[in-house]
Design a protein around this motif. Structure first.
Motif, mmCIF file in Angstrom:
data_model
loop_
_atom_site.group_PDB
_atom_site.id
_atom_site.type_symbol
_atom_site.label_atom_id
_atom_site.label_comp_id
_atom_site.label_asym_id
_atom_site.label_seq_id
_atom_site.Cartn_x
_atom_site.Cartn_y
_atom_site.Cartn_z
ATOM 1 N N VAL A 148 1.030 -1.102 -0.028
ATOM 2 C CA VAL A 148 0.125 0.025 -0.036
ATOM 3 C C VAL A 148 0.793 1.208 -0.098
ATOM 4 C CG1 VAL A 148 -1.776 1.356 1.272
ATOM 5 C CG2 VAL A 148 -1.783 -1.074 1.337
ATOM 6 N N LEU A 149 1.092 1.861 -1.054
ATOM 7 C CA LEU A 149 1.719 3.195 -1.261
ATOM 8 C C LEU A 149 0.926 4.464 -1.281
ATOM 9 C CD1 LEU A 149 3.856 1.944 -4.036
ATOM 10 C CD2 LEU A 149 4.549 1.999 -1.764
ATOM 11 N N ASP A 150 -0.542 4.165 -1.065
ATOM 12 C CA ASP A 150 -1.275 5.493 -0.821
ATOM 13 C C ASP A 150 -2.601 4.806 -0.423
ATOM 14 O OD1 ASP A 150 -3.204 7.375 -1.325
ATOM 15 O OD2 ASP A 150 -2.743 7.690 -3.331
ATOM 16 N N TRP A 151 -2.796 5.206 0.807
ATOM 17 C CA TRP A 151 -4.265 4.663 1.478
ATOM 18 C C TRP A 151 -5.383 4.996 0.761
ATOM 19 C CZ3 TRP A 151 -5.278 0.269 3.890
ATOM 20 C CH2 TRP A 151 -4.107 -0.254 4.457
ATOM 21 N N ARG A 152 -5.439 6.396 0.431
ATOM 22 C CA ARG A 152 -6.782 6.898 -0.076
ATOM 23 C C ARG A 152 -7.034 6.374 -1.486
ATOM 24 N NH1 ARG A 152 -4.724 11.319 2.089
ATOM 25 N NH2 ARG A 152 -5.987 12.378 3.640
ATOM 26 N N MET A 168 -4.802 9.398 12.621
ATOM 27 C CA MET A 168 -3.741 9.225 11.488
ATOM 28 C C MET A 168 -3.880 10.328 10.431
ATOM 29 S SD MET A 168 -3.743 5.009 11.194
ATOM 30 C CE MET A 168 -3.105 5.058 9.665
ATOM 31 N N ASP A 169 -2.873 10.622 9.834
ATOM 32 C CA ASP A 169 -2.709 11.581 8.668
ATOM 33 C C ASP A 169 -2.364 10.520 7.481
ATOM 34 O OD1 ASP A 169 -2.289 13.240 6.421
ATOM 35 O OD2 ASP A 169 -0.629 14.310 7.604
ATOM 36 N N LEU A 170 -3.300 10.366 6.545
ATOM 37 C CA LEU A 170 -2.719 9.231 5.448
ATOM 38 C C LEU A 170 -2.212 10.053 4.600
ATOM 39 C CD1 LEU A 170 -6.472 7.927 4.691
ATOM 40 C CD2 LEU A 170 -4.639 6.963 6.218
ATOM 41 N N ASP A 171 -1.799 11.039 4.518
ATOM 42 C CA ASP A 171 -0.949 11.674 3.601
ATOM 43 C C ASP A 171 0.389 11.210 4.028
ATOM 44 O OD1 ASP A 171 -2.667 13.095 2.044
ATOM 45 O OD2 ASP A 171 -2.488 15.136 3.260
ATOM 46 N N ARG A 172 0.881 11.014 5.175
ATOM 47 C CA ARG A 172 2.097 10.719 5.782
ATOM 48 C C ARG A 172 2.557 9.443 5.048
ATOM 49 N NH1 ARG A 172 3.162 8.390 11.155
ATOM 50 N NH2 ARG A 172 5.452 8.192 11.110
ATOM 51 N N PHE A 173 1.278 8.349 4.711
ATOM 52 C CA PHE A 173 1.688 6.931 4.075
ATOM 53 C C PHE A 173 1.651 7.127 2.676
ATOM 54 C CE2 PHE A 173 0.225 6.822 8.490
ATOM 55 C CZ PHE A 173 1.014 6.073 9.074
ATOM 56 N N ASP A 174 1.479 8.169 2.030
ATOM 57 C CA ASP A 174 1.317 8.315 0.506
ATOM 58 C C ASP A 174 2.693 8.552 0.101
ATOM 59 O OD1 ASP A 174 1.067 8.986 -2.056
ATOM 60 O OD2 ASP A 174 -0.526 10.446 -1.759
ATOM 61 N N TRP A 175 3.388 7.318 -0.605
ATOM 62 C CA TRP A 175 4.631 7.298 -0.930
ATOM 63 C C TRP A 175 4.770 8.010 -2.220
ATOM 64 C CZ3 TRP A 175 8.657 7.541 2.076
ATOM 65 C CH2 TRP A 175 8.649 7.328 3.292
#
Length: 131
Positions: A14-18, A48-55
């Motif tokens: 998962v590189l982008d949760w949205r 959580m901030d999903l942007d933090r997990f948007d690679w």
């Protein structure tokens, strides 16, 4: 131990949760706005901030080589972000496209290819010595 990491090997990540919320929502017949509201709700309820997990958005922050196995056969995680990350960071990201593999099943589809690719990549980044 982070300094001792020489690279990352990821299978169906998962590189982008949205993007996953939208992908899974579409699979269940939800309109895109509803899926985005679900993602927003998760952020609010968990802090959580999903942007933090948007690679893909954070591609510039990558500092180690990545061997990335992904394909459009994945029914859980879309491969679009993997393709985009490999396009943006060809200096660090090696993409192995395996369209026949479902989520985290790349090895199962072609064990020899997976193992050879992994060993060659590890040799290429200096983790293993050439045979």
């Amino acid at each position: 131990l982070a300094r001792s990491v020489r690279g990352r090997i990821l299978d169906s990540p998962v590189l982008d949760w949205r993007n996953v919320f939208v992908y899974q929502g579409a699979d269940r017949g939800l309109p895109r706005p509803m899926s985005l509201i679900a993602a927003w709700t998760v952020e609010r309820r968990t802090g959580m901030d999903l942007d933090r997990f948007d690679w893909v958005k954070r591609a510039a922050a990558l500092d180690k080589p990545v061997l990335l196995f992904a394909g459009d056969g994945d029914t859980y995680v879309p491969n679009g972000p993997a393709l985009e990350l490999a396009r943006i960071r060809p200096d660090l990201v090696t993409l192995v496209d395996e369209p026949r593999a479902d989520h985290v099943r790349t090895w199962n589809v072609d064990p020899a290819r997976f193992e050879t690719t992994t060993l060659d990549w590890l040799t290429g980044i200096g983790v293993l010595r050439p045979a």
